[in-house]
Design a protein around this motif. Structure first.
Motif, PDB file in Angstrom:
ATOM      1  N   ASP A  77       0.837  -1.208   0.000  1.00  0.00           N
ATOM      2  CA  ASP A  77       0.000   0.000   0.000  1.00  0.00           C
ATOM      3  C   ASP A  77       0.870   1.255   0.000  1.00  0.00           C
ATOM      4  O   ASP A  77       0.583   2.223  -0.706  1.00  0.00           O
ATOM      5  CB  ASP A  77      -0.914   0.011   1.227  1.00  0.00           C
ATOM      6  CG  ASP A  77      -2.030  -1.028   1.135  1.00  0.00           C
ATOM      7  OD1 ASP A  77      -2.273  -1.543   0.026  1.00  0.00           O
ATOM      8  OD2 ASP A  77      -2.649  -1.318   2.180  1.00  0.00           O
ATOM      9  N   ALA A  78       1.936   1.228   0.822  1.00  0.00           N
ATOM     10  CA  ALA A  78       2.833   2.386   0.896  1.00  0.00           C
ATOM     11  C   ALA A  78       3.524   2.626  -0.442  1.00  0.00           C
ATOM     12  O   ALA A  78       3.671   3.774  -0.883  1.00  0.00           O
ATOM     13  CB  ALA A  78       3.870   2.178   1.997  1.00  0.00           C
ATOM     14  N   LEU A  79       3.931   1.543  -1.094  1.00  0.00           N
ATOM     15  CA  LEU A  79       4.606   1.679  -2.385  1.00  0.00           C
ATOM     16  C   LEU A  79       3.656   2.255  -3.435  1.00  0.00           C
ATOM     17  O   LEU A  79       4.038   3.131  -4.220  1.00  0.00           O
ATOM     18  CB  LEU A  79       5.145   0.323  -2.834  1.00  0.00           C
ATOM     19  CG  LEU A  79       5.899   0.294  -4.156  1.00  0.00           C
ATOM     20  CD1 LEU A  79       7.069   1.277  -4.148  1.00  0.00           C
ATOM     21  CD2 LEU A  79       6.412  -1.113  -4.455  1.00  0.00           C
ATOM     22  N   GLN A 125      12.222  10.891  -1.933  1.00  0.00           N
ATOM     23  CA  GLN A 125      12.611  10.190  -0.710  1.00  0.00           C
ATOM     24  C   GLN A 125      11.586   9.117  -0.339  1.00  0.00           C
ATOM     25  O   GLN A 125      11.942   7.995   0.023  1.00  0.00           O
ATOM     26  CB  GLN A 125      12.746  11.184   0.442  1.00  0.00           C
ATOM     27  CG  GLN A 125      14.055  11.953   0.456  1.00  0.00           C
ATOM     28  CD  GLN A 125      15.230  11.073   0.839  1.00  0.00           C
ATOM     29  OE1 GLN A 125      15.199  10.377   1.844  1.00  0.00           O
ATOM     30  NE2 GLN A 125      16.256  11.082   0.025  1.00  0.00           N
ATOM     31  N   ASP A 126      10.306   9.480  -0.436  1.00  0.00           N
ATOM     32  CA  ASP A 126       9.254   8.507  -0.113  1.00  0.00           C
ATOM     33  C   ASP A 126       9.280   7.316  -1.063  1.00  0.00           C
ATOM     34  O   ASP A 126       9.010   6.175  -0.663  1.00  0.00           O
ATOM     35  CB  ASP A 126       7.878   9.179  -0.151  1.00  0.00           C
ATOM     36  CG  ASP A 126       7.636  10.094   1.034  1.00  0.00           C
ATOM     37  OD1 ASP A 126       8.359   9.948   2.044  1.00  0.00           O
ATOM     38  OD2 ASP A 126       6.731  10.948   0.965  1.00  0.00           O
ATOM     39  N   HIS A 127       9.605   7.585  -2.330  1.00  0.00           N
ATOM     40  CA  HIS A 127       9.674   6.503  -3.313  1.00  0.00           C
ATOM     41  C   HIS A 127      10.829   5.554  -2.994  1.00  0.00           C
ATOM     42  O   HIS A 127      10.700   4.326  -3.094  1.00  0.00           O
ATOM     43  CB  HIS A 127       9.841   7.102  -4.712  1.00  0.00           C
ATOM     44  CG  HIS A 127       9.456   6.178  -5.807  1.00  0.00           C
ATOM     45  ND1 HIS A 127       9.887   6.331  -7.114  1.00  0.00           N
ATOM     46  CD2 HIS A 127       8.682   5.047  -5.822  1.00  0.00           C
ATOM     47  CE1 HIS A 127       9.389   5.370  -7.862  1.00  0.00           C
ATOM     48  NE2 HIS A 127       8.674   4.566  -7.113  1.00  0.00           N
ATOM     49  N   VAL A 128      11.977   6.120  -2.579  1.00  0.00           N
ATOM     50  CA  VAL A 128      13.102   5.286  -2.155  1.00  0.00           C
ATOM     51  C   VAL A 128      12.699   4.414  -0.974  1.00  0.00           C
ATOM     52  O   VAL A 128      12.882   3.187  -0.984  1.00  0.00           O
ATOM     53  CB  VAL A 128      14.320   6.156  -1.751  1.00  0.00           C
ATOM     54  CG1 VAL A 128      15.413   5.280  -1.128  1.00  0.00           C
ATOM     55  CG2 VAL A 128      14.870   6.909  -2.940  1.00  0.00           C
ATOM     56  N   TRP A 129      12.149   5.051   0.051  1.00  0.00           N
ATOM     57  CA  TRP A 129      11.843   4.316   1.282  1.00  0.00           C
ATOM     58  C   TRP A 129      10.733   3.288   1.078  1.00  0.00           C
ATOM     59  O   TRP A 129      10.738   2.236   1.720  1.00  0.00           O
ATOM     60  CB  TRP A 129      11.481   5.295   2.399  1.00  0.00           C
ATOM     61  CG  TRP A 129      12.693   5.937   2.974  1.00  0.00           C
ATOM     62  CD1 TRP A 129      13.130   7.222   2.778  1.00  0.00           C
ATOM     63  CD2 TRP A 129      13.687   5.315   3.800  1.00  0.00           C
ATOM     64  NE1 TRP A 129      14.318   7.426   3.436  1.00  0.00           N
ATOM     65  CE2 TRP A 129      14.680   6.290   4.063  1.00  0.00           C
ATOM     66  CE3 TRP A 129      13.822   4.042   4.329  1.00  0.00           C
ATOM     67  CZ2 TRP A 129      15.804   6.013   4.845  1.00  0.00           C
ATOM     68  CZ3 TRP A 129      14.939   3.772   5.117  1.00  0.00           C
ATOM     69  CH2 TRP A 129      15.911   4.750   5.365  1.00  0.00           C
ATOM     70  N   ALA A 130       9.781   3.580   0.202  1.00  0.00           N
ATOM     71  CA  ALA A 130       8.706   2.616  -0.044  1.00  0.00           C
ATOM     72  C   ALA A 130       9.256   1.359  -0.721  1.00  0.00           C
ATOM     73  O   ALA A 130       8.890   0.229  -0.365  1.00  0.00           O
ATOM     74  CB  ALA A 130       7.608   3.242  -0.890  1.00  0.00           C
ATOM     75  N   ASN A 131      10.146   1.532  -1.702  1.00  0.00           N
ATOM     76  CA  ASN A 131      10.780   0.365  -2.333  1.00  0.00           C
ATOM     77  C   ASN A 131      11.687  -0.365  -1.347  1.00  0.00           C
ATOM     78  O   ASN A 131      11.710  -1.595  -1.303  1.00  0.00           O
ATOM     79  CB  ASN A 131      11.588   0.813  -3.556  1.00  0.00           C
ATOM     80  CG  ASN A 131      10.747   0.949  -4.802  1.00  0.00           C
ATOM     81  OD1 ASN A 131      10.391  -0.044  -5.432  1.00  0.00           O
ATOM     82  ND2 ASN A 131      10.418   2.186  -5.141  1.00  0.00           N
TER      83      ASN A 131
END
Length: 228
Positions: free
Chosen positions: A14-16, A34-40
């Motif tokens: 869901d986060a991704l 940053q959010d895209h990095v951390w979600a992956n």
């Protein structure tokens, strides 16, 4: 951490999805990157313990996105890239690519050492460094690992007492559990003391997350070491 891997995968997915939508809606934003990095990274990290091959593409993506975002050399972006490289390194080790896995762990450790030195007030950088140093030590022969275990131990000891929390409990457990490995000639009583410190930290953590398999494994290792 609580042992519910199915729910963890669902929330990570869901986060991704949310991060990917934000990237489309807010192209060029530092926060969305940053959010895209951390979600992956999160998706890969959730899969890594039990499904390392499935984790690989997410961790590769996290590293690729972080590397592109790190062109300016900002410390936050450097940490993101290092964390992605560290997780990818572990996934590669788990799937048989030892050479590239160790190379990525070394690179991540060098980056985290640099930014921890530059920003000593940022405890999060030191937490990441301790984890990476221990992981690199675990990937190397005992004779080569001592240097990294010792650095992890000294970094953990340098954290102020008022910063102690769940992550610090984990640090204390992991550095003290490894201490006898690089101090094999130390008096038995000293090695026992370090293992007892590790056990107390692990028991406290298990009181929060009794189904955590990693904590259970570490605690069993500490008990076996004490019986030797």
């Amino acid at each position: 951490n609580l042992g519910d891997s199915a729910a963890a995968e669902s929330h990570a997915a869901d986060a991704l999805s949310a991060a990917e939508r934000m990237v489309e809606e807010d192209r060029g934003s530092d926060r969305s990157l940053q959010d895209h990095v951390w979600a992956n990274w999160t998706m890969g990290s959730v899969l890594l313990p039990t499904k390392p091959r499935l984790a690989l593409p997410y961790l590769e993506a996290a590293r690729e996105i972080a590397t592109k975002g790190n062109e300016g050399g900002d410390a936050i972006h450097q940490e993101s890239e290092a964390n992605a490289e560290e997780a990818l390194g572990h996934a590669l080790l788990a799937t048989g690519d030892r050479q590239r896995g160790v190379e990525l762990l070394r690179k991540a450790t060098r980056t985290l050492e640099r930014i921890s030195s530059q920003w000593p007030q940022k405890i999060d950088y030191r937490f990441s460094l301790i984890r990476a140093l221990n992981g690199l030590g675990d990937a190397l022969p005992v004779s080569d690992a001592a240097e990294f275990y010792e650095k992890a131990y000294l970094a953990a000891e340098s954290i102020p007492a008022n910063a102690r929390n769940v992550r610090e409990l984990m640090n204390q457990a992991e550095v003290n559990l490894r201490w006898p490995r690089w101090n094999a000639s130390a008096p038995a009583a000293e090695r026992q003391l370090k293992l007892e410190i590790a056990m107390r930290s692990l028991q406290t953590l298990l009181s929060y997350a009794p189904d955590n398999r990693s904590l259970q494994k570490h605690l069993a290792e500490a008990r076996r070491a004490l019986l030797r």
